[in-house]
Design an enzyme around this catalytic site. Structure first.
Site, PDB file in Angstrom:
ATOM      1  N   TYR A   1      -2.410 -31.547  23.341  1.00  0.00           N
ATOM      2  CA  TYR A   1      -2.297 -32.367  22.132  1.00  0.00           C
ATOM      3  C   TYR A   1      -0.843 -32.724  21.850  1.00  0.00           C
ATOM      4  O   TYR A   1       0.084 -32.029  22.271  1.00  0.00           O
ATOM      5  CB  TYR A   1      -2.913 -31.660  20.910  1.00  0.00           C
ATOM      6  CG  TYR A   1      -2.129 -30.501  20.351  1.00  0.00           C
ATOM      7  CD1 TYR A   1      -1.180 -30.692  19.339  1.00  0.00           C
ATOM      8  CD2 TYR A   1      -2.341 -29.201  20.807  1.00  0.00           C
ATOM      9  CE1 TYR A   1      -0.467 -29.626  18.802  1.00  0.00           C
ATOM     10  CE2 TYR A   1      -1.633 -28.129  20.272  1.00  0.00           C
ATOM     11  CZ  TYR A   1      -0.696 -28.348  19.271  1.00  0.00           C
ATOM     12  OH  TYR A   1       0.009 -27.294  18.745  1.00  0.00           O
ATOM     13  N   CYS A   2      -0.672 -33.833  21.131  1.00  0.00           N
ATOM     14  CA  CYS A   2       0.638 -34.247  20.615  1.00  0.00           C
ATOM     15  C   CYS A   2       0.476 -34.519  19.125  1.00  0.00           C
ATOM     16  O   CYS A   2      -0.373 -33.905  18.480  1.00  0.00           O
ATOM     17  CB  CYS A   2       1.194 -35.443  21.392  1.00  0.00           C
ATOM     18  SG  CYS A   2       0.154 -36.927  21.377  1.00  0.00           S
ATOM     19  N   TRP A   3       1.277 -35.414  18.565  1.00  0.00           N
ATOM     20  CA  TRP A   3       1.238 -35.627  17.118  1.00  0.00           C
ATOM     21  C   TRP A   3      -0.066 -36.267  16.654  1.00  0.00           C
ATOM     22  O   TRP A   3      -0.754 -35.763  15.774  1.00  0.00           O
ATOM     23  CB  TRP A   3       2.433 -36.475  16.694  1.00  0.00           C
ATOM     24  CG  TRP A   3       2.372 -36.978  15.278  1.00  0.00           C
ATOM     25  CD1 TRP A   3       2.348 -38.272  14.879  1.00  0.00           C
ATOM     26  CD2 TRP A   3       2.309 -36.197  14.077  1.00  0.00           C
ATOM     27  NE1 TRP A   3       2.281 -38.364  13.510  1.00  0.00           N
ATOM     28  CE2 TRP A   3       2.257 -37.097  12.991  1.00  0.00           C
ATOM     29  CE3 TRP A   3       2.289 -34.827  13.823  1.00  0.00           C
ATOM     30  CZ2 TRP A   3       2.185 -36.666  11.676  1.00  0.00           C
ATOM     31  CZ3 TRP A   3       2.218 -34.400  12.502  1.00  0.00           C
ATOM     32  CH2 TRP A   3       2.167 -35.317  11.447  1.00  0.00           C
TER      33      TRP A   3
END
Length: 367
Positions: free
Chosen positions: A92-94
């Site tokens: 995951y990222c932002w």
């Protein structure tokens, strides 16, 4: 690539959680158990963001892609070099955008069954905020009230050792809750990180059993307690007023604030923050005690002139159950803590039984 995206509810199904945001983003908060494998460093993210605004989105995307590719290659050769063929990571990222998509795509090309968290950290944070509003009212809180220096935290820890359910808010906040409550060499978590820790603690509690918690102000140092939790604590029907002789409170304060007494320059700065509350003349007296090494006299002065009046002003107003609180004589320095915790558990159990016997049918006591 939609088949590679999974919802937040699937987090527990994976072998490992990979946060590809920058180290600064990760330090601010992250999904519990995640490891950080940034595809852009703190500096690289600033560089690409500046280029996007000042040069062009195309040039920023081209330069960013090269940086991301190099960083992914480095992680594959180091962090993930020993992962087995059947490894299933969640990335995951932002917001579930290109940073996590790039890592997920590359991992799947290798043969790992990687998936991307749909919505990224933002989805997780939304879930945390929602849970902070709904979880606290489910619990039956037993509130430990009492003046500063009464050893409520020590009592809370002893209760936990005896098998009672406890919620240590000051422990989660890494702060003792007062103006002078900074922990030595231990910075407070960010607000988001505190919220994550609080949700983890709440989800580990059994709502069918009572939960002992200290009475707290809305703010513990730099972090803020959610309104739903404050409402649940302030409205708790069961309250224990911890009563400790002043001389023992002075001794306890000297123990717990010993790091401040050992750092007079820092302590001086903290005391000067009290001038708006007490005036320069009073604080000057305290500074003189500090300079003269009169630690016991200073501790007693802070208790009688600062902490006790503050407790009287706030607790009587904020805690609805304090007027009918169960008094508990406590000795946090001189006596065995676990024995006293056992006594308090017996006392609260007896009060519960008594309340159930006199309550009318259909009342809350009959649950």
């Amino acid at each position: 690539m939609n088949h590679l995206r999974v919802p937040l509810a699937s987090v527990g199904e994976f072998d490992e959680i990979i946060d590809v945001r920058t180290p600064l983003e990760f330090a601010d908060d992250h999904i519990p158990g995640a490891i950080n494998a940034p595809v852009l460093s703190n500096e690289e993210r600033v560089t690409i963001g500046t280029m996007y605004k000042q040069v062009s989105p195309f040039d920023a995307s081209r330069e960013g892609a090269a940086m991301v590719a190099r960083n992914i290659a480095r992680h594959l050769e180091t962090v993930f070099a020993d992962r087995p063929r059947n490894w299933r990571p969640l990335v995951y990222c932002w917001r579930g955008g290109m940073r996590s998509a790039s890592m997920t795509l590359m991992m799947n090309m290798i043969g790992w069954r990687a998936r991307q968290l749909d919505g990224g950290y933002k989805t997780y944070r939304t879930d945390v905020v929602a849970a902070l509003g709904t979880l606290p009212p489910r619990f039956d809180f037993v509130v430990l009230a009492g003046h500063t220096g009464s050893g409520k935290t020590r009592l809370l820890h002893a209760l936990a050792q005896e098998g009672a359910q406890t919620l240590d808010l000051e422990g989660l906040a890494v702060h003792r809750g007062s103006l002078l409550g900074d922990m030595p060499d231990a910075p407070q978590p960010s607000q988001k990180s505190f919220d994550t820790a609080l949700i983890g603690a709440l989800r580990g509690l059994d709502p069918t059993r009572p939960v002992f918690v200290e009475a707290e102000s809305r703010r513990i140092g730099l972090v803020t307690l959610p309104e739903s939790l404050m409402t649940s604590i302030r409205g708790a029907a069961r309250c224990v007023e911890v009563r400790v002789p002043v001389d023992e409170r002075v001794e306890l304060l000297m123990q717990e604030y010993g790091h401040l007494l050992a750092q007079p320059d820092h302590f001086r700065t903290q005391l000067l923050r009290l001038v708006p509350l007490h005036g320069k003349a009073v604080v000057d007296q305290w500074l003189s005690l500090l300079d003269g090494g009169e630690q016991r006299a200073l501790s007693q002065a802070l208790i009688t002139r600062h902490y006790d009046p503050a407790y009287t002003r706030s607790s009587r107003r904020m805690l609805q159950g304090l007027s009918t609180a169960l008094p508990f004589a406590f000795h946090p320095v001189a006596q065995d803590l676990r024995t006293q915790a056992q006594a308090l558990l017996a006392l609260t159990s007896a009060a519960d039984r008594s309340s159930s016997e006199v309550a009318p049918a259909g009342s809350n006591a009959d649950r």
